[in-house]
Scaffold this motif. Structure first.
Motif, PDB file in Angstrom:
ATOM      1  N   HIS A 280      -4.992  21.407  52.643  1.00 24.37           N
ATOM      2  CA  HIS A 280      -5.345  20.295  51.780  1.00 24.37           C
ATOM      3  C   HIS A 280      -6.307  19.094  52.410  1.00 24.37           C
ATOM      4  O   HIS A 280      -7.536  18.921  52.060  1.00 24.37           O
ATOM      5  N   ARG A 281      -5.537  18.696  53.698  1.00 24.09           N
ATOM      6  CA  ARG A 281      -6.509  17.649  54.320  1.00 24.09           C
ATOM      7  C   ARG A 281      -7.630  18.059  54.824  1.00 24.09           C
ATOM      8  O   ARG A 281      -8.776  17.257  54.608  1.00 24.09           O
ATOM      9  N   MET A 282      -7.919  19.054  55.243  1.00 26.28           N
ATOM     10  CA  MET A 282      -9.109  19.968  55.740  1.00 26.28           C
ATOM     11  C   MET A 282     -10.302  19.827  54.542  1.00 26.28           C
ATOM     12  O   MET A 282     -11.131  19.509  54.740  1.00 26.28           O
ATOM     13  N   LEU A 283      -9.784  20.550  53.339  1.00 27.82           N
ATOM     14  CA  LEU A 283     -10.655  20.753  52.377  1.00 27.82           C
ATOM     15  C   LEU A 283     -10.985  19.261  51.493  1.00 27.82           C
ATOM     16  O   LEU A 283     -12.203  19.241  51.241  1.00 27.82           O
ATOM     17  N   GLN A 284      -9.940  18.292  51.624  1.00 29.52           N
ATOM     18  CA  GLN A 284     -10.502  16.892  51.171  1.00 29.52           C
ATOM     19  C   GLN A 284     -11.552  16.343  52.007  1.00 29.52           C
ATOM     20  O   GLN A 284     -12.655  15.822  51.345  1.00 29.52           O
ATOM     21  N   GLU A 285     -11.458  16.529  53.071  1.00 31.39           N
ATOM     22  CA  GLU A 285     -12.598  16.130  53.974  1.00 31.39           C
ATOM     23  C   GLU A 285     -13.910  16.702  53.688  1.00 31.39           C
ATOM     24  O   GLU A 285     -15.045  16.076  53.815  1.00 31.39           O
ATOM     25  N   ALA A 286     -13.915  17.934  53.734  1.00 38.62           N
ATOM     26  CA  ALA A 286     -15.056  18.773  53.393  1.00 38.62           C
ATOM     27  C   ALA A 286     -15.772  18.373  51.905  1.00 38.62           C
ATOM     28  O   ALA A 286     -16.874  18.253  51.973  1.00 38.62           O
ATOM     29  N   VAL A 287     -14.779  17.989  51.229  1.00 38.27           N
ATOM     30  CA  VAL A 287     -15.228  17.449  49.841  1.00 38.27           C
ATOM     31  C   VAL A 287     -15.737  16.309  50.093  1.00 38.27           C
ATOM     32  O   VAL A 287     -17.136  15.836  49.503  1.00 38.27           O
ATOM     33  N   ASP A 288     -15.275  15.280  50.589  1.00 38.65           N
ATOM     34  CA  ASP A 288     -15.663  13.902  50.819  1.00 38.65           C
ATOM     35  C   ASP A 288     -16.919  13.740  51.678  1.00 38.65           C
ATOM     36  O   ASP A 288     -17.891  12.965  51.406  1.00 38.65           O
ATOM     37  N   GLU A 329     -11.583  29.338  38.647  1.00 38.52           N
ATOM     38  CA  GLU A 329     -12.916  29.254  37.956  1.00 38.52           C
ATOM     39  C   GLU A 329     -12.903  28.584  36.572  1.00 38.52           C
ATOM     40  O   GLU A 329     -13.799  28.256  36.145  1.00 38.52           O
ATOM     41  N   ASP A 330     -11.699  28.834  36.040  1.00 39.59           N
ATOM     42  CA  ASP A 330     -11.596  28.275  34.590  1.00 39.59           C
ATOM     43  C   ASP A 330     -11.419  26.894  34.420  1.00 39.59           C
ATOM     44  O   ASP A 330     -10.998  26.246  33.398  1.00 39.59           O
ATOM     45  N   VAL A 331     -11.098  26.347  35.673  1.00 43.15           N
ATOM     46  CA  VAL A 331     -10.709  24.847  35.835  1.00 43.15           C
ATOM     47  C   VAL A 331     -11.878  24.179  36.156  1.00 43.15           C
ATOM     48  O   VAL A 331     -12.239  23.927  37.346  1.00 43.15           O
ATOM     49  N   PRO A 332     -12.546  23.406  35.135  1.00 43.78           N
ATOM     50  CA  PRO A 332     -13.904  22.915  35.345  1.00 43.78           C
ATOM     51  C   PRO A 332     -13.763  21.618  36.703  1.00 43.78           C
ATOM     52  O   PRO A 332     -14.727  21.576  37.254  1.00 43.78           O
ATOM     53  N   GLN A 333     -12.869  20.838  36.630  1.00 46.00           N
ATOM     54  CA  GLN A 333     -12.532  19.746  37.718  1.00 46.00           C
ATOM     55  C   GLN A 333     -12.436  20.442  39.100  1.00 46.00           C
ATOM     56  O   GLN A 333     -12.345  19.764  39.996  1.00 46.00           O
ATOM     57  N   ALA A 334     -12.142  21.768  38.994  1.00 51.46           N
ATOM     58  CA  ALA A 334     -12.051  22.526  40.394  1.00 51.46           C
ATOM     59  C   ALA A 334     -13.396  22.934  41.160  1.00 51.46           C
ATOM     60  O   ALA A 334     -13.299  23.580  42.069  1.00 51.46           O
ATOM     61  N   ALA A 335     -14.427  22.749  40.561  1.00 49.84           N
ATOM     62  CA  ALA A 335     -15.663  23.391  40.853  1.00 49.84           C
ATOM     63  C   ALA A 335     -15.986  23.071  42.187  1.00 49.84           C
ATOM     64  O   ALA A 335     -16.351  23.862  42.824  1.00 49.84           O
ATOM     65  N   GLY A 336     -16.320  21.729  42.473  1.00 46.30           N
ATOM     66  CA  GLY A 336     -16.475  21.107  43.680  1.00 46.30           C
ATOM     67  C   GLY A 336     -15.436  21.580  44.935  1.00 46.30           C
ATOM     68  O   GLY A 336     -15.841  22.042  45.968  1.00 46.30           O
ATOM     69  N   ALA A 337     -13.998  21.609  44.871  1.00 38.74           N
ATOM     70  CA  ALA A 337     -13.241  21.991  45.676  1.00 38.74           C
ATOM     71  C   ALA A 337     -13.135  23.505  46.025  1.00 38.74           C
ATOM     72  O   ALA A 337     -12.998  24.084  47.067  1.00 38.74           O
ATOM     73  N   LEU A 338     -13.536  24.281  45.148  1.00 35.20           N
ATOM     74  CA  LEU A 338     -13.620  25.709  45.074  1.00 35.20           C
ATOM     75  C   LEU A 338     -14.967  25.866  46.017  1.00 35.20           C
ATOM     76  O   LEU A 338     -14.821  26.930  46.933  1.00 35.20           O
ATOM     77  N   ALA A 339     -16.237  25.433  45.674  1.00 34.27           N
ATOM     78  CA  ALA A 339     -17.283  25.508  46.238  1.00 34.27           C
ATOM     79  C   ALA A 339     -17.082  25.094  47.776  1.00 34.27           C
ATOM     80  O   ALA A 339     -17.441  26.008  48.746  1.00 34.27           O
ATOM     81  N   VAL A 364      -7.333  24.139  46.875  1.00 30.48           N
ATOM     82  CA  VAL A 364      -8.322  23.905  46.060  1.00 30.48           C
ATOM     83  C   VAL A 364      -7.333  23.152  44.383  1.00 30.48           C
ATOM     84  O   VAL A 364      -8.318  22.251  44.222  1.00 30.48           O
ATOM     85  N   LEU A 365      -6.422  23.711  44.137  1.00 24.42           N
ATOM     86  CA  LEU A 365      -5.555  22.847  43.139  1.00 24.42           C
ATOM     87  C   LEU A 365      -5.263  21.913  43.386  1.00 24.42           C
ATOM     88  O   LEU A 365      -5.409  20.764  42.470  1.00 24.42           O
ATOM     89  N   SER A 366      -4.676  21.470  44.613  1.00 26.99           N
ATOM     90  CA  SER A 366      -4.251  20.035  44.775  1.00 26.99           C
ATOM     91  C   SER A 366      -5.199  18.985  45.026  1.00 26.99           C
ATOM     92  O   SER A 366      -5.262  17.834  44.643  1.00 26.99           O
ATOM     93  N   VAL A 367      -6.402  19.369  45.560  1.00 25.72           N
ATOM     94  CA  VAL A 367      -7.550  18.567  45.619  1.00 25.72           C
ATOM     95  C   VAL A 367      -8.276  18.222  44.587  1.00 25.72           C
ATOM     96  O   VAL A 367      -8.635  17.296  44.133  1.00 25.72           O
ATOM     97  N   ALA A 368      -8.588  19.241  43.787  1.00 27.59           N
ATOM     98  CA  ALA A 368      -9.085  19.309  42.383  1.00 27.59           C
ATOM     99  C   ALA A 368      -8.356  18.385  41.355  1.00 27.59           C
ATOM    100  O   ALA A 368      -9.044  17.481  40.363  1.00 27.59           O
ATOM    101  N   CYS A 369      -7.082  18.409  41.400  1.00 26.72           N
ATOM    102  CA  CYS A 369      -6.202  17.719  40.487  1.00 26.72           C
ATOM    103  C   CYS A 369      -5.404  16.355  40.874  1.00 26.72           C
ATOM    104  O   CYS A 369      -4.635  15.893  40.400  1.00 26.72           O
ATOM    105  N   GLY A 370      -6.100  15.887  41.971  1.00 25.75           N
ATOM    106  CA  GLY A 370      -5.542  14.688  42.402  1.00 25.75           C
ATOM    107  C   GLY A 370      -4.246  14.657  43.033  1.00 25.75           C
ATOM    108  O   GLY A 370      -3.518  13.543  42.954  1.00 25.75           O
TER     109      GLY A 370
END
Length: 419
Positions: A280-288, A329-339, A364-370
């Motif tokens: 989670h922390r690694m992916l959140q950093e990548a998104v940020d 893929e069906d969760v719109p708010q997850a697009a950025g974290a999924l990429a 991806v789920l945890s980052v995308a959904c806050g």
């Protein structure tokens, strides 16, 4: 076949009755039954103390009867189980593809399937009010900084104290305890943000009950489906470290609450359940930062393992991760974290042939959904409780205290002077 005198062949390996029983995975009485039926030969040990058995003959019988013997390298414990099979990068629960179960059935339905071999459409778990109140009072006494696993471990102890019939290890009693314990665990976790519990928060599916304890954002149908699927896919995964601890406890005929406590104790290790927080922390950093490349580079430069990648039981992508990615893929708010997750995999692949595992999908789920970084560990702990119960049910049917490895002493030889 009756016992024959020891032939006196020092070169022929012989097993005691206990050793033969352990290799065959049966009780000593069953070994003697094999002898009486002519399936196994035995000889009297020197001095007439018990019987001994030819090791090769016992191994051959184990192969014919479908028993699995311990690894000759030593140290590996092998258990017969009808719960989970991982084979050729596929994952099955009682012979059924687990990813298909996750797409079609709720966590409660799959838990019932795992426990009984029967699917109960629409199955729901409900926490008894007295048990839930006691667990909440006990958990409420913890320091504010306590994590979710701290709360779950205390809640299990409190729930056990309210159940005077916890020592009844009959399947019916164990399952009754499990059906009330799992929603109790969820119900003791605080609602994120301290807001009043939403309507349906203490009823409905377990995924819906758990959602407001992971994030303050409202639950939409696609995201809730991902959470429910994650609960199914984490329910069991062969003999992981926490499951082995649970089986050891069950082998001693510990009650089901103690079995779950044993599993939670191991789950808290950073190399097991807590691994999802690192992803989670690694992916959140990548998104940020807008790119996974510098994040992966930082891990590689400092010699750290890139979290969320690789699994010792799969050569390719973890099938659990693949299923969750498809649902995300069906969760719109997850697009950025999924990429960002896919960029992590692609960037790391330039240096090592590692594939995504379920920790990255949970991230991806945890980052995308806050959700907080420990959300994945919470989902893991709640879900795996049903798996530990399934293994306990199997172990209660085995010979008690059979899980007793022998230590190889490496200290100074006695006698040593008293210090």
């Amino acid at each position: 076949m009756t016992d024959q005198p020891e032939p006196g062949r020092p070169d022929a390996p012989r097993l005691t009755t206990r050793e033969a029983a352990e290799l065959l995975g049966v009780k000593p009485e069953t070994v003697y039954a094999y002898v009486s039926r002519g399936q196994l030969s035995s000889v009297r040990a020197a001095g007439g103390r018990g019987s001994t058995f030819d090791a090769e003959e016992v191994r051959a019988l184990a192969r014919r009867s479908g028993r699995r013997e311990p690894s000759p390298a030593g140290g590996d414990l092998v258990f017969r189980t009808g719960i989970t099979l991982i084979e050729d990068d596929r994952y099955y629960l009682r012979g059924v593809d687990a990813t298909e179960l996750a797409r079609r059935h709720s966590y409660e339905e799959v838990a019932e399937w795992l426990w009984t071999g029967e699917l109960r459409p629409g199955a729901r778990f409900e926490a008894p009010s007295e048990t839930l109140a006691a667990a909440r009072r006990t958990v409420g006494a913890l320091p504010a900084h306590s994590g979710s696993t701290d709360r779950l471990r205390v809640a299990v102890t409190a729930a056990a104290a309210t159940d005077p019939l916890r020592f009844d290890l009959s399947p019916e009693a164990v399952l009754s305890s499990a059906r009330s314990l799992i929603p109790t665990l969820v119900g003791t976790l605080p609602v994120v943000g301290g807001a009043p519990e939403a309507e349906g928060g203490s009823s409905g599916s377990l995924a819906r009950q758990l959602w407001p304890r992971l994030t303050a954002r409202p639950a939409d149908t696609p995201a809730l489906a991902v959470l429910d699927a994650a609960l199914v896919l984490l329910i069991d995964h062969d003999l992981a470290a926490s499951t082995l601890a649970a089986r050891v406890a069950a082998s001693a005929h510990a009650h089901p609450y103690a079995v779950v406590s044993a599993g939670l104790g191991v789950l808290e290790g950073p190399l097991h359940g807590a691994a999802s927080g690192l992803a989670h922390r690694m992916l959140q950093e990548a998104v940020d930062r807008g790119s996974a490349v510098p994040v992966v580079a930082d891990h590689l430069r400092t010699g750290r393992r890139v979290p969320g990648l690789g699994h010792r039981l799969y050569r390719g992508e973890d099938p659990r991760a693949r299923t969750l990615f498809a649902l995300l893929e069906d969760v719109p708010q997850a697009a950025g974290a999924l990429a960002a997750a896919r960029e992590v995999v692609a960037t790391t692949a330039r240096h090592a042939p590692l594939h995504a595992n379920i920790d990255l999908a949970l991230a991806v789920l945890s980052v995308a959904c806050g959700m907080a970084a420990e959300a994945g560990e919470t989902v893991f702990a709640v879900s795996r409780t049903a798996g530990w119960i399934a293994h306990a049910l199997e172990e209660y049917g085995e010979r008690p205290l059979r899980i007793r490895p022998s230590g190889q002493y490496t200290g100074p030889r006695p006698p040593q002077p008293i210090p």
